[in-house]
Design a protein around this motif. Structure first.
Motif, PDB file in Angstrom:
ATOM      1  N   GLN A 140      47.593  52.095  43.983  1.00  0.00           N
ATOM      2  CA  GLN A 140      46.803  52.822  42.989  1.00  0.00           C
ATOM      3  C   GLN A 140      46.883  52.149  41.621  1.00  0.00           C
ATOM      4  O   GLN A 140      45.871  52.027  40.919  1.00  0.00           O
ATOM      5  N   ALA A 141      48.074  51.685  41.258  1.00  0.00           N
ATOM      6  CA  ALA A 141      48.236  51.028  39.968  1.00  0.00           C
ATOM      7  C   ALA A 141      47.436  49.736  39.899  1.00  0.00           C
ATOM      8  O   ALA A 141      46.846  49.410  38.860  1.00  0.00           O
ATOM      9  N   LEU A 142      47.391  48.994  40.999  1.00  0.00           N
ATOM     10  CA  LEU A 142      46.638  47.742  41.014  1.00  0.00           C
ATOM     11  C   LEU A 142      45.154  47.978  40.770  1.00  0.00           C
ATOM     12  O   LEU A 142      44.484  47.179  40.107  1.00  0.00           O
ATOM     13  N   THR A 143      44.640  49.061  41.304  1.00  0.00           N
ATOM     14  CA  THR A 143      43.226  49.376  41.075  1.00  0.00           C
ATOM     15  C   THR A 143      42.962  49.636  39.601  1.00  0.00           C
ATOM     16  O   THR A 143      41.897  49.297  39.080  1.00  0.00           O
ATOM     17  N   GLY A 144      43.961  50.196  38.909  1.00  0.00           N
ATOM     18  CA  GLY A 144      43.774  50.509  37.504  1.00  0.00           C
ATOM     19  C   GLY A 144      43.938  49.316  36.583  1.00  0.00           C
ATOM     20  O   GLY A 144      43.212  49.182  35.598  1.00  0.00           O
ATOM     21  N   VAL A 145      44.877  48.417  36.894  1.00  0.00           N
ATOM     22  CA  VAL A 145      45.151  47.312  35.967  1.00  0.00           C
ATOM     23  C   VAL A 145      44.325  46.068  36.263  1.00  0.00           C
ATOM     24  O   VAL A 145      44.053  45.269  35.360  1.00  0.00           O
ATOM     25  N   SER A 146      43.921  45.872  37.517  1.00  0.00           N
ATOM     26  CA  SER A 146      43.070  44.724  37.831  1.00  0.00           C
ATOM     27  C   SER A 146      41.628  45.068  37.476  1.00  0.00           C
ATOM     28  O   SER A 146      41.279  46.227  37.248  1.00  0.00           O
ATOM     29  N   ARG A 147      40.776  44.070  37.447  1.00  0.00           N
ATOM     30  CA  ARG A 147      39.387  44.328  37.073  1.00  0.00           C
ATOM     31  C   ARG A 147      38.451  43.370  37.803  1.00  0.00           C
ATOM     32  O   ARG A 147      38.798  42.205  38.050  1.00  0.00           O
ATOM     33  N   PRO A 148      37.249  43.859  38.154  1.00  0.00           N
ATOM     34  CA  PRO A 148      36.261  42.957  38.753  1.00  0.00           C
ATOM     35  C   PRO A 148      35.843  41.902  37.735  1.00  0.00           C
ATOM     36  O   PRO A 148      35.613  42.209  36.572  1.00  0.00           O
ATOM     37  N   GLU A 149      35.791  40.671  38.168  1.00  0.00           N
ATOM     38  CA  GLU A 149      35.429  39.584  37.260  1.00  0.00           C
ATOM     39  C   GLU A 149      34.875  38.427  38.075  1.00  0.00           C
ATOM     40  O   GLU A 149      35.412  38.098  39.137  1.00  0.00           O
ATOM     41  N   PRO A 150      33.789  37.804  37.612  1.00  0.00           N
ATOM     42  CA  PRO A 150      33.225  36.667  38.368  1.00  0.00           C
ATOM     43  C   PRO A 150      34.238  35.543  38.500  1.00  0.00           C
ATOM     44  O   PRO A 150      35.041  35.298  37.606  1.00  0.00           O
ATOM     45  N   LEU A 151      34.211  34.872  39.636  1.00  0.00           N
ATOM     46  CA  LEU A 151      35.098  33.734  39.822  1.00  0.00           C
ATOM     47  C   LEU A 151      34.718  32.630  38.839  1.00  0.00           C
ATOM     48  O   LEU A 151      33.543  32.447  38.526  1.00  0.00           O
ATOM     49  N   PRO A 152      35.703  31.909  38.331  1.00  0.00           N
ATOM     50  CA  PRO A 152      35.397  30.861  37.347  1.00  0.00           C
ATOM     51  C   PRO A 152      34.546  29.748  37.949  1.00  0.00           C
ATOM     52  O   PRO A 152      34.599  29.487  39.160  1.00  0.00           O
ATOM     53  N   LYS A 153      33.766  29.109  37.104  1.00  0.00           N
ATOM     54  CA  LYS A 153      32.955  27.983  37.556  1.00  0.00           C
ATOM     55  C   LYS A 153      33.864  26.847  38.017  1.00  0.00           C
ATOM     56  O   LYS A 153      34.907  26.585  37.432  1.00  0.00           O
ATOM     57  N   GLY A 154      33.447  26.206  39.088  1.00  0.00           N
ATOM     58  CA  GLY A 154      34.260  25.123  39.638  1.00  0.00           C
ATOM     59  C   GLY A 154      35.156  25.564  40.770  1.00  0.00           C
ATOM     60  O   GLY A 154      35.907  24.752  41.310  1.00  0.00           O
ATOM     61  N   THR A 155      35.103  26.844  41.163  1.00  0.00           N
ATOM     62  CA  THR A 155      35.900  27.320  42.289  1.00  0.00           C
ATOM     63  C   THR A 155      35.430  26.647  43.574  1.00  0.00           C
ATOM     64  O   THR A 155      34.234  26.667  43.889  1.00  0.00           O
ATOM     65  N   THR A 156      36.354  26.065  44.305  1.00  0.00           N
ATOM     66  CA  THR A 156      35.982  25.337  45.517  1.00  0.00           C
ATOM     67  C   THR A 156      35.666  26.300  46.656  1.00  0.00           C
ATOM     68  O   THR A 156      36.034  27.481  46.631  1.00  0.00           O
ATOM     69  N   ARG A 157      34.997  25.769  47.666  1.00  0.00           N
ATOM     70  CA  ARG A 157      34.687  26.590  48.846  1.00  0.00           C
ATOM     71  C   ARG A 157      35.965  27.045  49.532  1.00  0.00           C
ATOM     72  O   ARG A 157      36.051  28.175  50.030  1.00  0.00           O
ATOM     73  N   GLU A 158      36.975  26.161  49.540  1.00  0.00           N
ATOM     74  CA  GLU A 158      38.251  26.531  50.158  1.00  0.00           C
ATOM     75  C   GLU A 158      38.893  27.713  49.443  1.00  0.00           C
ATOM     76  O   GLU A 158      39.404  28.631  50.086  1.00  0.00           O
TER      77      GLU A 158
END
Length: 280
Positions: A140-158
């Motif tokens: 439950q705490a992780l849902t509150g402190v983490s946040r949706p965010e686009p992956l950074p540019k340059g993220t590899t397929r792996e």
């Protein structure tokens, strides 16, 4: 207060970090003078290389046994100061290797409060249970402190494929970029960004626990009601979430020497809340 503490630690580390090879000796001298005492007395905890968290010492009084336990002292570093303040009423208990030492001082509330004042540490006689009951579970705490965010540019397929699996994952886009951490929930929801060390610590614990709790013969998280011991597995690189560790230390004086964390004299209602927070 925690933000101020982090800023202070960052400034000390910046001041002690050598600028070039010519000042390495002076950098170590400054580190030994200003920062090493904070580590020894338990004012900060090392999280990883050049990463620390603020952890002020607390002297907690236990009314049922008329003694106080000190959480935050390091191995042998504060022995002379503690015994001088305790005036012969102190006791050192065996603790877990590499963990803050376990100290105890006998006396009334007023006596223990005076010792805390002389040592310059926080004194507390508040019960731990209400704090535990206010805590959400780790998931439950992780849902509150983490946040949706686009992956950074340059993220590899792996890397993107890695983030399709539940758990805690680290990404590093460039050679000079810092590590970024992401948490993928068990329900297949999109990855969520973890903004700080405490959220990363919780995510690592949660991911490890979900993987090992069903393994046959694995040493699990449990409470032994007869001996009143809370048994917590120790996994390399997966520390206990900070707030849970802190509360258990304040209640029990810290884990005893063992291959696992064994928090002795843990009240059943405290153990129930700790298991709820860690295991759900």
């Amino acid at each position: 207060m925690r933000d101020f503490g982090r800023d202070a630690v960052d400034r000390i580390l910046s001041a002690t970090h050598p600028i070039d090879n010519g000042v390495e000796g002076r950098a170590w001298e400054r580190f030994s003078r200003y920062f090493l005492p904070l580590l020894r007395l338990g004012h900060v905890e090392q999280v990883s290389e050049r990463r620390y968290r603020v952890c002020p010492p607390i002297l907690r009084w236990h009314a049922e046994s008329e003694c106080a336990s000190w959480f935050g002292a390091r191995a042998g570093a504060a022995l002379e100061k503690f015994e001088k303040a305790g005036r012969g009423r102190t006791e050192r208990l065996p603790g877990h290797p590499g963990y803050p030492q376990r100290w105890r001082i006998w006396g009334s509330r007023e006596t223990c409060a005076a010792v805390a004042d002389e040592l310059g540490v926080v004194f507390s006689d508040k019960p731990i249970l209400p704090f535990f009951r206010c805590l959400p579970s780790i998931s439950q705490a992780l849902t509150g402190v983490s946040r949706p965010e686009p992956l950074p540019k340059g993220t590899t397929r792996e890397d993107r494929r890695r983030l399709e699996k539940s758990g805690c994952h680290s990404l590093r886009i460039g050679n000079n970029d810092p590590w970024a951490y992401w948490w993928v929930p068990m329900d297949g929801a999109p990855p969520r960004y973890l903004p700080d060390d405490e959220s990363i610590c919780m995510a690592r614990w949660h991911a490890k626990w979900r993987r090992v709790k069903g393994w046959s013969g694995s040493e699990g998280l449990r409470y032994e009601s007869e001996s009143k011991r809370l048994i917590v597995p120790i996994w390399s690189g997966v520390p206990l979430p900070t707030v849970v560790e802190r509360l258990l230390n304040l209640e029990t004086g810290g884990p005893e020497e063992s291959e696992q964390f064994q928090f002795a004299s843990t009240p059943p209602d405290v153990a129930v809340e700790a298991l709820r927070v860690l295991a759900q």
